[in-house]
Structures are given as structure tokens and as C-alpha cells.
Design a protein around this motif. Sequence first.
Motif, PDB file in Angstrom:
ATOM      1  N   ASN A 152       0.846  -1.190   0.000  1.00  8.80           N
ATOM      2  CA  ASN A 152       0.000   0.000   0.000  1.00  8.80           C
ATOM      3  C   ASN A 152       0.882   1.240   0.000  1.00  8.80           C
ATOM      4  O   ASN A 152       1.628   1.499   0.951  1.00  8.80           O
ATOM      5  CB  ASN A 152      -0.906  -0.006   1.233  1.00  8.80           C
ATOM      6  CG  ASN A 152      -1.968   1.076   1.187  1.00  8.80           C
ATOM      7  OD1 ASN A 152      -1.868   2.036   0.431  1.00  8.80           O
ATOM      8  ND2 ASN A 152      -3.002   0.925   2.003  1.00  8.80           N
ATOM      9  N   ILE A 210      -4.092  -8.568  -1.685  1.00  7.71           N
ATOM     10  CA  ILE A 210      -5.072  -7.500  -1.482  1.00  7.71           C
ATOM     11  C   ILE A 210      -6.038  -7.874  -0.361  1.00  7.71           C
ATOM     12  O   ILE A 210      -6.339  -7.068   0.521  1.00  7.71           O
ATOM     13  CB  ILE A 210      -5.835  -7.221  -2.787  1.00  7.71           C
ATOM     14  CG1 ILE A 210      -4.899  -6.598  -3.827  1.00  7.71           C
ATOM     15  CG2 ILE A 210      -7.030  -6.297  -2.541  1.00  7.71           C
ATOM     16  CD1 ILE A 210      -5.489  -6.523  -5.216  1.00  7.71           C
ATOM     17  N   ALA A 605     -10.038  -2.703  -5.579  1.00  8.54           N
ATOM     18  CA  ALA A 605      -8.582  -2.898  -5.617  1.00  8.54           C
ATOM     19  C   ALA A 605      -8.213  -4.137  -6.413  1.00  8.54           C
ATOM     20  O   ALA A 605      -7.232  -4.135  -7.165  1.00  8.54           O
ATOM     21  CB  ALA A 605      -8.037  -2.994  -4.193  1.00  8.54           C
ATOM     22  N   LYS A 694       0.965   1.330  -9.308  1.00  5.96           N
ATOM     23  CA  LYS A 694      -0.451   1.415  -9.700  1.00  5.96           C
ATOM     24  C   LYS A 694      -0.731   2.617 -10.606  1.00  5.96           C
ATOM     25  O   LYS A 694      -1.704   3.350 -10.422  1.00  5.96           O
ATOM     26  CB  LYS A 694      -1.345   1.457  -8.454  1.00  5.96           C
ATOM     27  CG  LYS A 694      -1.234   0.218  -7.572  1.00  5.96           C
ATOM     28  CD  LYS A 694      -2.084   0.310  -6.331  1.00  5.96           C
ATOM     29  CE  LYS A 694      -2.071  -0.982  -5.540  1.00  5.96           C
ATOM     30  NZ  LYS A 694      -0.738  -1.418  -5.109  1.00  5.96           N
TER      31      LYS A 694
END
Length: 712
Positions: A152, A210, A605, A694
Motif C-alpha cells: 500500500n 489484497i 482494488a 499502480k
Amino acid sequence: MSIEDQLIQLFEKYPERYYKPKQLGKILKIDDRQYPAFKRKLKKLAEQGIITRHKKGKIGQGLRSYEVEGILHVKTQGYGFLITDDDKADIFISQKNMGMAFHGDRVRALLFARLRGKNQEGKVVEVLQRAHNNFVGTFRQGKYWGTVVPDNLKIHRTLYIAPEKQNGAQDGQKVVAQLLEWTDERQNPTGEIVEILGRPGDPGIDVLSIARSFDLPDIFPKKIIKEAEAIPDEIPQSEIKRRLDWRKELTFTIDPVDSKDFDDAISLKILDNGHYLLGVHIADVSYYVAPETELDRESRNRSTSVYLVDRVIPMFPERLSNEICSLKQGVDRLTFSVLIEMAKDGSVIKYDIQQSIIDSDRRFTYEEIQDLIDGKITDAKFQGTILEMFRLSKKLIQKRQERGSLDFGSHEVRIKLDDEGKPVDIVRVYQLDSHRLIEEFMVLANSIVARHVDKILKEKTGFDLPFPYRVHEKPGGEKLKDFRRFLKALGINFKSTSRVTPRMFQDLQQSLEGNERKLLVEEIMVRSMMKAKYTTKNEGHFGLALKYYTHFTSPIRRYPDLMVHRLLKQYLKDANKIPLPAEKLEKICSHATDMEIRAMEVERASVKTKQLEFMQDKVGQTFQGIISGVTSFGIFVELSDYLIEGLVHITTLDDDYYNFDEARYLLFGAYQGKTYQLGDPVTVKVLLVNPEEKIIDFELVEILKEDPYRYK
């Protein structure tokens, strides 16, 4: 007595006085050798907000009233905002002022003096509650200690892992690390490896990572499995006799092709008076799951099933969700039925709510039902009933529109995976008539159940009955103001009035039919609205334009529905006996709302992860899209076919010098007058795909139409 206590005692005695450090040293009898350490102590106490520095370096009583509590939301750039409990202000927190807090933590922060023209700033002085104690990341082996770099990007600290806490982890593996200690913000926290997930490229590891990062439990404890396995398959004859027997009536389920848990079935027949009798039959999970059993507590904690790209994390073990509670074809199943007599125009004449038993005649997919509606296939046994259902659903849709209900287009994709879990295609999901058919029948049953409890039974008993409602409050505040500004920038008229109604938004939607910006406007519209929630206070459902609404139709995958079934059974039997205090039910509702939000976040996600993976081999290819965001550093573009968003950085727009017009959501060229505005269709080329960060970078190839909103 400590220096801190002496200072507090002094300032409480003389709260209006201010002292220079030298004066305080003399008062507290600090000698010259201790004075440097004393000054350092004063600095630390000031940073913690225990004392306050005033003009000319003087020190006085700490301004405790200038402290706030809330949730820390960290941006990927490193800084963050404290969202206060009253939602009145977002406090800017720089990375250096985050202390020992992580993204999502509940914290207490000290507010700084506000500088003119600047946002309110603050510093985290205490972590009140951790959002997570476990962090998913990549393990890196150092010479002595190891580290875990969190996946993250909003977790801005690396965890140090001592050799004895590594538990066999190898360099480069995906792991789950548990936070052990963090006592000094100048140093990184320490942790322990509690689970080794595997190598980053292994099938399913990305989605599993995730799930772990959101603390989703993907396996059930053995005691829960044991309790579920002990539930008998056979339905007692005594239970069958006391229920409405609907087994000889034509019933069937309609679900996605990959579904395994079927919690709703429908039936329809035409009565002698020409009216419809619609049956909505819902799996009676409450018969099998008693309150406060281990199974009940586990499902209450989970609150919802979570549907990820490559797996389902169910609320109940498969023994229940896929077997004895699932309304499978050709098997007797216990249900809770809402039987609704309706006129041909779709108006409700009367209804009955009963515990029942059914035997589903057929398991249909949405696509099969659509083919029957369209006449692409025929089925003598079911087609007549299905076509009547379709006609009835059209009447219900008409009534929904007449009352001002909002009807948003689909903004979802389905990702097709190969046997290795690799994405091979991304397909836009479009709503079929068969989807609408089921949706209308379920909405009708939910509203009838809510109305029955909150109106009919309330009138009968004379008092409120605790019940979980599905509430959607009307929009307002800054979000609505921002939405109006957004529409004004696009040249779209949206009347400003103090009374906000669903029909205002419905009229806006209808005015945009055929406009390529409709989907974008609807997406911004959704963001401007309040989030739906579960609560015991019935405040209506704004989006559906309904005064009464609850969730009754999915007890296999939503805990509030199970609570609705239990309470409804009791109230139908004896409405004067309340089995659950309203305060306890409200806590269950609040937790269910939180878990629903978590489920939506993890589902999004998992989709984004597979979207990024799908785009990795598309570098150099061109795609059509729409400008979905405009900032000072570039424009965001969403690809129309895949709903994947990427950035066209302003440095790649080298044909002019571009300025950012925040009020009109556009970039405009200073010399040539060319503009790029939110909602403009464009063609872009993929420059870069970075799954770890990402991000996707695009290059603008062309704008697909002459811009009607040229900057003037």
C-alpha cells in the motif's frame, strides 16, 4: 514530581502568565548543567501540545482545546488529511507531522495557528486506534535485519524485521507482517512475519495479497466449519407442515452464470380476477443460524460476502451458502416469501409475508432469460411466465420513473482470467432486461417488508419496532455545491434550490440521453451523494425515491438481511415482544456499513490490479477514451472499452503552454487556444504501465471532436 507535572501545576495556577525558558528554569531550580536537557524537554512538550510557545519564545499553558480527533487519510504522495468526526474540516498533515500514525488510524492531532490563505494544519500527537496491525508487503533480506516494504503506497514506513522474527521468509516473497512496536517516530517500526503468501508472480498471490491487506479472513475457523457441518440436510416434517407449501408452483432462480449461492427465487401466476400474484421467495437462513452461536458471531463479524476478481470470500461456510441454504434446482428448500397481488398496471393490491418451502424448477442465468425475452430461444414450460414477468417489470420501471427514482448506468467491467489467473480480456458489463426484472422484484419486496414494519406494525402496536433499514440520505453540503460547479463548467443547467429532490437528478439524467458525457456526469453525481447505510432510524431512500426500504432479499451474503428475517419472524408472531435492544441493533448496523465499505474497496482494488496486469503488454497501442479528470499536472483519461484510467502528463502536451482553469475543469493553451476539458473524447497511446506504483501513463494522440467549450 516530574518536570512535566511541575509545569502543568504551575500553568494551572497561573494560566494567564507566560514565561521565558530561563524564567522557568529558575522557578523549577534547574542548574546550568541540566539546562540544555531542560530546553530539549520544553521543545518536546511543546510538540506534544502539553505546553504552548507564544510570542518571543515565551511558554504558557497548552491549548488543549486546539486538539481534534479523527481518521488519518494519507495520500500516495506522502502527506495526508485528518478527517474530523464532525466532518466540518479536513486538517492537512505533512509527512513529517504524522508521528507514529498510519493511513486509516484514528488519531488525536494538535492544530497549528492558521496562516492566512492556507489550509488548517496539524500534527498527530497520539494514535488512538490502529486501522490495521497486519501489513502486506515484499520481504527484503538485509545483512542482519530484514525489512517489509508495504504494498500500500499510503503506508509510508518500512517495517524492520529482526532475524528471530522472520519465520523462514525469503528475499522477494510476499508476506504478512504484524506490527510489534513503534515507540519513536524518528525510527521505523518493528514487526514480525506472521504469514508467507508466496512469490509475486505465483497464480492468485496478487489478489490474496489484497485480501490480506484489508484483513479479510478467507478461511473459517475449524469450530465454525464443525458447527456448519453438524446442520442436518433433511427438513423435519413438522417444519414443512407449519409452512406455506409452494413446491407445486412454478418457481425458478435467475443469477450470474458463475453463481453458486442462490438466495432468491421468483414465481408468477395470474389469478381468476386477472391480477398478478408475484412471489419473491428468499432463502430462510435464520432457520439454520441461531442468534449468538459461533456461526452467527462469525457471520456478524464478516457482515458480507466479498466478490473478488478470482474468488468469493463468503459470509457463511460453503455448507450453508452453497448447499443447504442455496435454492438449488430440484431440491426442497426453506424460504421466507413475500406474495404480492398486483393489478396489471403494477400497483400493489395486497400482500402476504409467510415462512414457506419451495422446490425450484430451474436455475436460469441472466443471459438465458434475456434470450427467452428476445425470442432467441424458446421454452414451452417457462417462456409464458417469463414474458409476463417482463411485462410486469416494465410497469414497475415506469412507476419507479414516475416517483423520481434514479437509474444509473453500469460502470463495471468483468475480467476474464485464464487457468493461471492471468487477465485475458476485460468486458464492459451492460444491464440487461433480465437484470432489471430481478432488480424490480427485489426492490418491491424490500420496500414492502420495510413498510410493513415501520407503518403497519407501528400503527398496530403504537410504538417503534427496532429494525435495520437501508437508508440513503439526500445530498447536500460542499459535495452538492461542487457538483453544481462541475455541471456549470460543462454548460449544463441544473437548477439551484433549497429543496433537493430525486426528480431533479432524474430530469438531469434524462436531459443527457445520447450525450457521451452522460456516464461521466452520472459518476460524478454518485460521488456527490451520501453513501447508503444501515441504521435503525428510517430516513428513506433518496436514490430509489422510497419512504420505506430495507434489505430482505440476500441473507446468504448480507448479515443485515439475516437480522431482518429474524426480527420479522418475531414481529409477525408477536409484535409486542422485542427480541433485541435498539442500541445493540444500531451497533450491528454500523458495523455492517463499515464492512460493506471495506468490501467495496477491496473489490475495486482487485479489479484495478488485474486491469494493470492486463495493460502491461499494451504499451505502444492506441485506445479511445474520455477525459475523466483535469489537474494542473495533466489530464486523466478513462479508456471506453476497459474503464481503465491513466494520466496524460502535462509535459507531454508540448505544442503549447497550458494553463489550468480549475473552475471550468480544463487546460487551455496560452497561444493557440486549444482546450482539454472534462468529458472530451480523445485517443491516447499507452506509454508506461507500472503495477507496483499502480499507474498508467498515456500520450495524447488526438481529440476526437471540435471542443464546443473553447476557452475565452
